[in-house]
Design a protein around this motif. Sequence first.
Motif, PDB file in Angstrom:
ATOM      1  N   ILE A 155       0.839  -1.203   0.000  1.00  0.00           N
ATOM      2  CA  ILE A 155       0.000   0.000   0.000  1.00  0.00           C
ATOM      3  C   ILE A 155       0.877   1.258   0.000  1.00  0.00           C
ATOM      4  N   ILE A 156       1.989   1.239   0.726  1.00  0.00           N
ATOM      5  CA  ILE A 156       2.921   2.374   0.726  1.00  0.00           C
ATOM      6  C   ILE A 156       3.419   2.629  -0.694  1.00  0.00           C
ATOM      7  N   ASN A 157       3.829   1.582  -1.379  1.00  0.00           N
ATOM      8  CA  ASN A 157       4.312   1.733  -2.751  1.00  0.00           C
ATOM      9  C   ASN A 157       3.229   2.263  -3.676  1.00  0.00           C
ATOM     10  N   LEU A 158       2.026   1.753  -3.520  1.00  0.00           N
ATOM     11  CA  LEU A 158       0.892   2.207  -4.327  1.00  0.00           C
ATOM     12  C   LEU A 158       0.578   3.675  -4.044  1.00  0.00           C
ATOM     13  N   ALA A 159       0.567   4.041  -2.786  1.00  0.00           N
ATOM     14  CA  ALA A 159       0.282   5.424  -2.397  1.00  0.00           C
ATOM     15  C   ALA A 159       1.334   6.378  -2.953  1.00  0.00           C
ATOM     16  N   ARG A 160       2.586   5.962  -2.936  1.00  0.00           N
ATOM     17  CA  ARG A 160       3.653   6.795  -3.515  1.00  0.00           C
ATOM     18  C   ARG A 160       3.459   6.951  -5.019  1.00  0.00           C
ATOM     19  N   LEU A 161       3.132   5.862  -5.678  1.00  0.00           N
ATOM     20  CA  LEU A 161       2.968   5.874  -7.131  1.00  0.00           C
ATOM     21  C   LEU A 161       1.875   6.845  -7.574  1.00  0.00           C
ATOM     22  N   TYR A 162       0.773   6.889  -6.822  1.00  0.00           N
ATOM     23  CA  TYR A 162      -0.371   7.717  -7.204  1.00  0.00           C
ATOM     24  C   TYR A 162      -0.515   8.978  -6.353  1.00  0.00           C
ATOM     25  N   ASP A 163       0.516   9.297  -5.574  1.00  0.00           N
ATOM     26  CA  ASP A 163       0.552  10.518  -4.765  1.00  0.00           C
ATOM     27  C   ASP A 163      -0.671  10.636  -3.844  1.00  0.00           C
ATOM     28  N   LEU A 164      -0.913   9.574  -3.096  1.00  0.00           N
ATOM     29  CA  LEU A 164      -2.037   9.534  -2.155  1.00  0.00           C
ATOM     30  C   LEU A 164      -1.487   9.740  -0.741  1.00  0.00           C
ATOM     31  N   LYS A 165      -1.426  10.981  -0.326  1.00  0.00           N
ATOM     32  CA  LYS A 165      -0.755  11.341   0.922  1.00  0.00           C
ATOM     33  C   LYS A 165      -1.425  10.755   2.170  1.00  0.00           C
ATOM     34  N   ILE A 166      -2.737  10.771   2.218  1.00  0.00           N
ATOM     35  CA  ILE A 166      -3.447  10.238   3.383  1.00  0.00           C
ATOM     36  C   ILE A 166      -3.229   8.729   3.483  1.00  0.00           C
ATOM     37  N   LEU A 167      -3.347   8.044   2.367  1.00  0.00           N
ATOM     38  CA  LEU A 167      -3.122   6.601   2.347  1.00  0.00           C
ATOM     39  C   LEU A 167      -1.682   6.281   2.711  1.00  0.00           C
ATOM     40  N   LEU A 168      -0.748   7.059   2.232  1.00  0.00           N
ATOM     41  CA  LEU A 168       0.665   6.842   2.542  1.00  0.00           C
ATOM     42  C   LEU A 168       0.916   6.970   4.046  1.00  0.00           C
ATOM     43  N   ALA A 169       0.388   8.009   4.656  1.00  0.00           N
ATOM     44  CA  ALA A 169       0.569   8.202   6.103  1.00  0.00           C
ATOM     45  C   ALA A 169      -0.061   7.061   6.892  1.00  0.00           C
ATOM     46  N   ASP A 170      -1.246   6.644   6.480  1.00  0.00           N
ATOM     47  CA  ASP A 170      -1.939   5.557   7.173  1.00  0.00           C
ATOM     48  C   ASP A 170      -1.146   4.252   7.058  1.00  0.00           C
ATOM     49  N   ALA A 171      -0.677   3.939   5.872  1.00  0.00           N
ATOM     50  CA  ALA A 171       0.067   2.692   5.661  1.00  0.00           C
ATOM     51  C   ALA A 171       1.395   2.720   6.408  1.00  0.00           C
ATOM     52  N   ARG A 172       2.011   3.872   6.471  1.00  0.00           N
ATOM     53  CA  ARG A 172       3.273   3.990   7.245  1.00  0.00           C
ATOM     54  C   ARG A 172       3.033   3.704   8.718  1.00  0.00           C
ATOM     55  N   ASN A 173       1.896   4.125   9.237  1.00  0.00           N
ATOM     56  CA  ASN A 173       1.577   3.823  10.637  1.00  0.00           C
ATOM     57  C   ASN A 173       1.502   2.324  10.871  1.00  0.00           C
ATOM     58  N   TYR A 174       0.922   1.595   9.929  1.00  0.00           N
ATOM     59  CA  TYR A 174       0.851   0.140  10.053  1.00  0.00           C
ATOM     60  C   TYR A 174       2.237  -0.492   9.983  1.00  0.00           C
TER      61      TYR A 174
END
Length: 102
Positions: A75-94
Amino acid sequence: TNMLERGSQEVVLNDISASTGVLLVDYLYSGNIDITQLNAQDLLAASEMLLLGALKKKSEDFLLSHTDSVNCISIINLARLYDLKILLADARNYSKTPLTRI
Protein backbone atom coordinates in the motif's frame (compact mmCIF):
# COMPACT_ATOMS: atom_id res chain seq x y z
CA THR A 1 -11.58 18.03 -30.48
CA ASN A 2 -9.26 16.96 -33.23
CA MET A 3 -8.33 13.67 -31.62
CA LEU A 4 -7.98 10.51 -33.70
CA GLU A 5 -10.83 8.85 -31.78
CA ARG A 6 -13.30 11.55 -32.82
CA GLY A 7 -14.59 9.67 -35.84
CA SER A 8 -14.09 6.16 -34.52
CA GLN A 9 -16.85 3.77 -33.58
CA GLU A 10 -14.46 2.10 -31.15
CA VAL A 11 -11.83 3.47 -28.80
CA VAL A 12 -9.07 1.23 -27.48
CA LEU A 13 -8.00 1.89 -23.90
CA ASN A 14 -4.61 0.29 -23.48
CA ASP A 15 -3.68 -0.94 -20.00
CA ILE A 16 -7.32 -1.26 -18.88
CA SER A 17 -8.74 -4.76 -18.68
CA ALA A 18 -12.17 -5.58 -20.04
CA SER A 19 -13.58 -6.14 -16.54
CA THR A 20 -12.24 -2.78 -15.34
CA GLY A 21 -13.60 -1.14 -18.49
CA VAL A 22 -17.08 -2.47 -17.78
CA LEU A 23 -16.91 -1.13 -14.22
CA LEU A 24 -15.77 2.27 -15.52
CA VAL A 25 -18.58 2.55 -18.06
CA ASP A 26 -21.15 1.62 -15.40
CA TYR A 27 -19.57 4.15 -13.02
CA LEU A 28 -19.60 6.92 -15.62
CA TYR A 29 -23.30 6.37 -16.30
CA SER A 30 -24.50 5.69 -12.75
CA GLY A 31 -21.95 7.22 -10.39
CA ASN A 32 -21.88 3.92 -8.48
CA ILE A 33 -19.09 1.38 -8.40
CA ASP A 34 -18.31 -1.76 -6.42
CA ILE A 35 -14.68 -1.52 -5.33
CA THR A 36 -13.22 -4.77 -4.05
CA GLN A 37 -9.82 -6.02 -2.99
CA LEU A 38 -9.54 -7.63 -6.43
CA ASN A 39 -10.20 -4.48 -8.47
CA ALA A 40 -9.09 -1.55 -6.27
CA GLN A 41 -5.60 -1.24 -7.73
CA ASP A 42 -6.85 -1.49 -11.33
CA LEU A 43 -9.53 1.13 -10.67
CA LEU A 44 -6.96 3.40 -9.06
CA ALA A 45 -4.69 3.11 -12.10
CA ALA A 46 -7.59 3.73 -14.49
CA SER A 47 -8.84 6.71 -12.50
CA GLU A 48 -5.36 8.23 -12.64
CA MET A 49 -5.04 7.61 -16.38
CA LEU A 50 -8.52 8.99 -17.16
CA LEU A 51 -8.33 11.88 -14.67
CA LEU A 52 -11.34 10.66 -12.67
CA GLY A 53 -10.63 12.39 -9.37
CA ALA A 54 -13.78 11.24 -7.59
CA LEU A 55 -13.08 7.61 -8.46
CA LYS A 56 -9.47 8.00 -7.36
CA LYS A 57 -10.72 9.27 -3.99
CA LYS A 58 -13.18 6.38 -3.67
CA SER A 59 -10.38 3.94 -4.42
CA GLU A 60 -8.16 5.60 -1.82
CA ASP A 61 -10.94 5.47 0.77
CA PHE A 62 -11.45 1.78 0.06
CA LEU A 63 -7.74 1.08 0.46
CA LEU A 64 -7.66 3.09 3.69
CA SER A 65 -10.28 0.77 5.15
CA HIS A 66 -8.42 -2.34 3.96
CA THR A 67 -4.84 -1.55 4.97
CA ASP A 68 -3.28 -3.82 7.57
CA SER A 69 0.12 -4.96 8.79
CA VAL A 70 0.27 -7.64 6.09
CA ASN A 71 -0.28 -5.41 3.04
CA CYS A 72 1.04 -2.06 4.31
CA ILE A 73 4.31 -2.16 2.34
CA SER A 74 2.44 -2.76 -0.91
CA ILE A 75 0.00 0.00 0.00
CA ILE A 76 2.92 2.37 0.73
CA ASN A 77 4.31 1.73 -2.75
CA LEU A 78 0.89 2.21 -4.33
CA ALA A 79 0.28 5.42 -2.40
CA ARG A 80 3.65 6.79 -3.52
CA LEU A 81 2.97 5.87 -7.13
CA TYR A 82 -0.37 7.72 -7.20
CA ASP A 83 0.55 10.52 -4.76
CA LEU A 84 -2.04 9.53 -2.15
CA LYS A 85 -0.76 11.34 0.92
CA ILE A 86 -3.45 10.24 3.38
CA LEU A 87 -3.12 6.60 2.35
CA LEU A 88 0.67 6.84 2.54
CA ALA A 89 0.57 8.20 6.10
CA ASP A 90 -1.94 5.56 7.17
CA ALA A 91 0.07 2.69 5.66
CA ARG A 92 3.27 3.99 7.25
CA ASN A 93 1.58 3.82 10.64
CA TYR A 94 0.85 0.14 10.05
CA SER A 95 4.44 -0.50 9.03
CA LYS A 96 5.59 0.83 12.41
CA THR A 97 3.20 -1.43 14.33
CA PRO A 98 5.03 -4.43 15.82
CA LEU A 99 3.97 -7.72 14.32
CA THR A 100 2.62 -10.31 16.70
CA ARG A 101 3.57 -13.93 16.43
CA ILE A 102 0.95 -16.46 15.53
